[in-house]
Design a protein around this motif. Structure first.
Motif, PDB file in Angstrom:
ATOM      1  N   GLY A   1      -4.035 -61.330   2.038  1.00 35.01           N
ATOM      2  CA  GLY A   1      -5.467 -61.048   2.068  1.00 35.01           C
ATOM      3  C   GLY A   1      -5.798 -59.848   2.935  1.00 35.01           C
ATOM      4  N   LEU A   2      -5.132 -59.734   4.077  1.00 29.96           N
ATOM      5  CA  LEU A   2      -5.336 -58.560   4.928  1.00 29.96           C
ATOM      6  C   LEU A   2      -4.894 -57.285   4.226  1.00 29.96           C
ATOM      7  CD1 LEU A   2      -4.145 -59.918   8.398  1.00 29.96           C
ATOM      8  CD2 LEU A   2      -6.489 -59.536   7.624  1.00 29.96           C
ATOM      9  N   LEU A   3      -3.767 -57.354   3.541  1.00 24.64           N
ATOM     10  CA  LEU A   3      -3.267 -56.205   2.779  1.00 24.64           C
ATOM     11  C   LEU A   3      -4.241 -55.835   1.663  1.00 24.64           C
ATOM     12  CD1 LEU A   3      -0.889 -54.253   2.172  1.00 24.64           C
ATOM     13  CD2 LEU A   3      -0.025 -56.026   0.639  1.00 24.64           C
ATOM     14  N   TYR A   4      -4.740 -56.823   0.967  1.00 22.51           N
ATOM     15  CA  TYR A   4      -5.676 -56.579  -0.135  1.00 22.51           C
ATOM     16  C   TYR A   4      -6.981 -55.965   0.387  1.00 22.51           C
ATOM     17  CZ  TYR A   4      -8.187 -57.314  -4.492  1.00 22.51           C
ATOM     18  OH  TYR A   4      -8.903 -57.126  -5.647  1.00 22.51           O
ATOM     19  N   ARG A   5      -7.454 -56.477   1.511  1.00 23.68           N
ATOM     20  CA  ARG A   5      -8.695 -55.948   2.093  1.00 23.68           C
ATOM     21  C   ARG A   5      -8.516 -54.484   2.496  1.00 23.68           C
ATOM     22  NH1 ARG A   5     -11.250 -58.731   7.275  1.00 23.68           N
ATOM     23  NH2 ARG A   5      -9.937 -57.229   8.327  1.00 23.68           N
ATOM     24  N   GLY A   6      -7.371 -54.152   3.066  1.00 25.79           N
ATOM     25  CA  GLY A   6      -7.083 -52.769   3.420  1.00 25.79           C
ATOM     26  C   GLY A   6      -6.995 -51.882   2.192  1.00 25.79           C
ATOM     27  N   ALA A   7      -6.369 -52.388   1.136  1.00 27.68           N
ATOM     28  CA  ALA A   7      -6.257 -51.620  -0.102  1.00 27.68           C
ATOM     29  C   ALA A   7      -7.626 -51.428  -0.748  1.00 27.68           C
ATOM     30  CB  ALA A   7      -5.311 -52.319  -1.068  1.00 27.68           C
ATOM     31  N   ALA A   8      -8.466 -52.438  -0.703  1.00 28.35           N
ATOM     32  CA  ALA A   8      -9.808 -52.312  -1.274  1.00 28.35           C
ATOM     33  C   ALA A   8     -10.611 -51.255  -0.507  1.00 28.35           C
ATOM     34  CB  ALA A   8     -10.527 -53.661  -1.238  1.00 28.35           C
ATOM     35  N   GLY A   9     -10.444 -51.209   0.800  1.00 31.68           N
ATOM     36  CA  GLY A   9     -11.103 -50.169   1.594  1.00 31.68           C
ATOM     37  C   GLY A   9     -10.584 -48.784   1.247  1.00 31.68           C
ATOM     38  N   SER A  10      -9.290 -48.686   0.988  1.00 32.49           N
ATOM     39  CA  SER A  10      -8.697 -47.403   0.601  1.00 32.49           C
ATOM     40  C   SER A  10      -9.210 -46.947  -0.759  1.00 32.49           C
ATOM     41  CB  SER A  10      -7.178 -47.505   0.563  1.00 32.49           C
ATOM     42  OG  SER A  10      -6.663 -47.674   1.855  1.00 32.49           O
ATOM     43  N   VAL A  11      -9.395 -47.887  -1.666  1.00 35.22           N
ATOM     44  CA  VAL A  11      -9.960 -47.540  -2.976  1.00 35.22           C
ATOM     45  C   VAL A  11     -11.384 -47.044  -2.806  1.00 35.22           C
ATOM     46  CG1 VAL A  11     -10.732 -48.492  -5.189  1.00 35.22           C
ATOM     47  CG2 VAL A  11      -8.468 -49.051  -4.322  1.00 35.22           C
ATOM     48  N   ALA A  12     -12.151 -47.685  -1.950  1.00 32.53           N
ATOM     49  CA  ALA A  12     -13.539 -47.282  -1.726  1.00 32.53           C
ATOM     50  C   ALA A  12     -13.622 -45.886  -1.118  1.00 32.53           C
ATOM     51  CB  ALA A  12     -14.242 -48.298  -0.821  1.00 32.53           C
ATOM     52  N   ARG A  13     -12.643 -45.527  -0.282  1.00 35.57           N
ATOM     53  CA  ARG A  13     -12.625 -44.200   0.330  1.00 35.57           C
ATOM     54  C   ARG A  13     -11.970 -43.153  -0.572  1.00 35.57           C
ATOM     55  NH1 ARG A  13     -11.060 -47.514   4.580  1.00 35.57           N
ATOM     56  NH2 ARG A  13      -8.872 -46.918   4.325  1.00 35.57           N
TER      57      ARG A  13
ATOM     58  N   GLU B   1      -5.220 -48.510  -9.725  1.00 29.00           N
ATOM     59  CA  GLU B   1      -3.932 -49.073 -10.149  1.00 29.00           C
ATOM     60  C   GLU B   1      -3.295 -49.902  -9.020  1.00 29.00           C
ATOM     61  OE1 GLU B   1      -0.828 -49.689 -12.882  1.00 29.00           O
ATOM     62  OE2 GLU B   1      -2.795 -48.783 -13.169  1.00 29.00           O
ATOM     63  N   GLY B   2      -3.474 -49.470  -7.788  1.00 25.68           N
ATOM     64  CA  GLY B   2      -2.926 -50.207  -6.652  1.00 25.68           C
ATOM     65  C   GLY B   2      -3.524 -51.595  -6.529  1.00 25.68           C
ATOM     66  N   ILE B   3      -4.809 -51.708  -6.736  1.00 26.83           N
ATOM     67  CA  ILE B   3      -5.482 -53.016  -6.678  1.00 26.83           C
ATOM     68  C   ILE B   3      -5.003 -53.895  -7.830  1.00 26.83           C
ATOM     69  CG2 ILE B   3      -7.728 -54.152  -6.935  1.00 26.83           C
ATOM     70  CD1 ILE B   3      -7.373 -53.040  -4.193  1.00 26.83           C
ATOM     71  N   ARG B   4      -4.819 -53.296  -9.001  1.00 30.13           N
ATOM     72  CA  ARG B   4      -4.343 -54.063 -10.155  1.00 30.13           C
ATOM     73  C   ARG B   4      -2.953 -54.630  -9.890  1.00 30.13           C
ATOM     74  NH1 ARG B   4      -1.756 -53.668 -15.071  1.00 30.13           N
ATOM     75  NH2 ARG B   4      -1.019 -51.553 -14.737  1.00 30.13           N
ATOM     76  N   ILE B   5      -2.091 -53.837  -9.281  1.00 29.02           N
ATOM     77  CA  ILE B   5      -0.744 -54.313  -8.943  1.00 29.02           C
ATOM     78  C   ILE B   5      -0.816 -55.437  -7.922  1.00 29.02           C
ATOM     79  CG2 ILE B   5       1.408 -53.641  -7.787  1.00 29.02           C
ATOM     80  CD1 ILE B   5       1.052 -50.891  -9.141  1.00 29.02           C
ATOM     81  N   LEU B   6      -1.711 -55.321  -6.942  1.00 30.69           N
ATOM     82  CA  LEU B   6      -1.857 -56.388  -5.942  1.00 30.69           C
ATOM     83  C   LEU B   6      -2.373 -57.675  -6.585  1.00 30.69           C
ATOM     84  CD1 LEU B   6      -3.253 -54.496  -2.837  1.00 30.69           C
ATOM     85  CD2 LEU B   6      -1.022 -55.574  -3.093  1.00 30.69           C
ATOM     86  N   ARG B   7      -3.232 -57.564  -7.575  1.00 33.02           N
ATOM     87  CA  ARG B   7      -3.718 -58.772  -8.263  1.00 33.02           C
ATOM     88  C   ARG B   7      -2.587 -59.472  -9.008  1.00 33.02           C
ATOM     89  NH1 ARG B   7      -9.246 -56.024 -10.311  1.00 33.02           N
ATOM     90  NH2 ARG B   7     -10.355 -56.197  -8.342  1.00 33.02           N
ATOM     91  N   TRP B   8      -1.701 -58.689  -9.644  1.00 34.37           N
ATOM     92  CA  TRP B   8      -0.538 -59.289 -10.312  1.00 34.37           C
ATOM     93  C   TRP B   8       0.392 -59.930  -9.293  1.00 34.37           C
ATOM     94  CZ3 TRP B   8       0.026 -60.813 -15.038  1.00 34.37           C
ATOM     95  CH2 TRP B   8      -0.689 -60.200 -16.050  1.00 34.37           C
TER      96      TRP B   8
END
Length: 67
Positions: A23-35, A41-48
């Protein structure tokens, strides 16, 4: 067939710890996508990866229940 409570508690504790880290990794990745630093694609891979984690934890919990 008896319920192996100790094994089930261990699986739940292990799953909880790993899902917290995920969850911490996903939250960081979501912030990176927003910036704009990471593509969607990174978020999609994390969802899988999350789906894979949940499948593994389901099998572990089922095994703990059946042993």
């Amino acid at each position: 067939m008896a319920l192996n409570t100790d094994a089930l508690i261990a699986v739940v504790a292990f799953a909880g710890a790993l899902l917290f880290v995920f969850g911490l990794l996903y939250r960081g990745a979501a912030g990176s996508v927003a910036r704009g630093e990471l593509g969607s694609e990174g978020i999609r891979i994390l969802r899988w990866a999350l789906l894979g984690y949940l499948a593994i934890f389901f099998v572990l919990a089922l095994t703990a229940l059946l042993t």
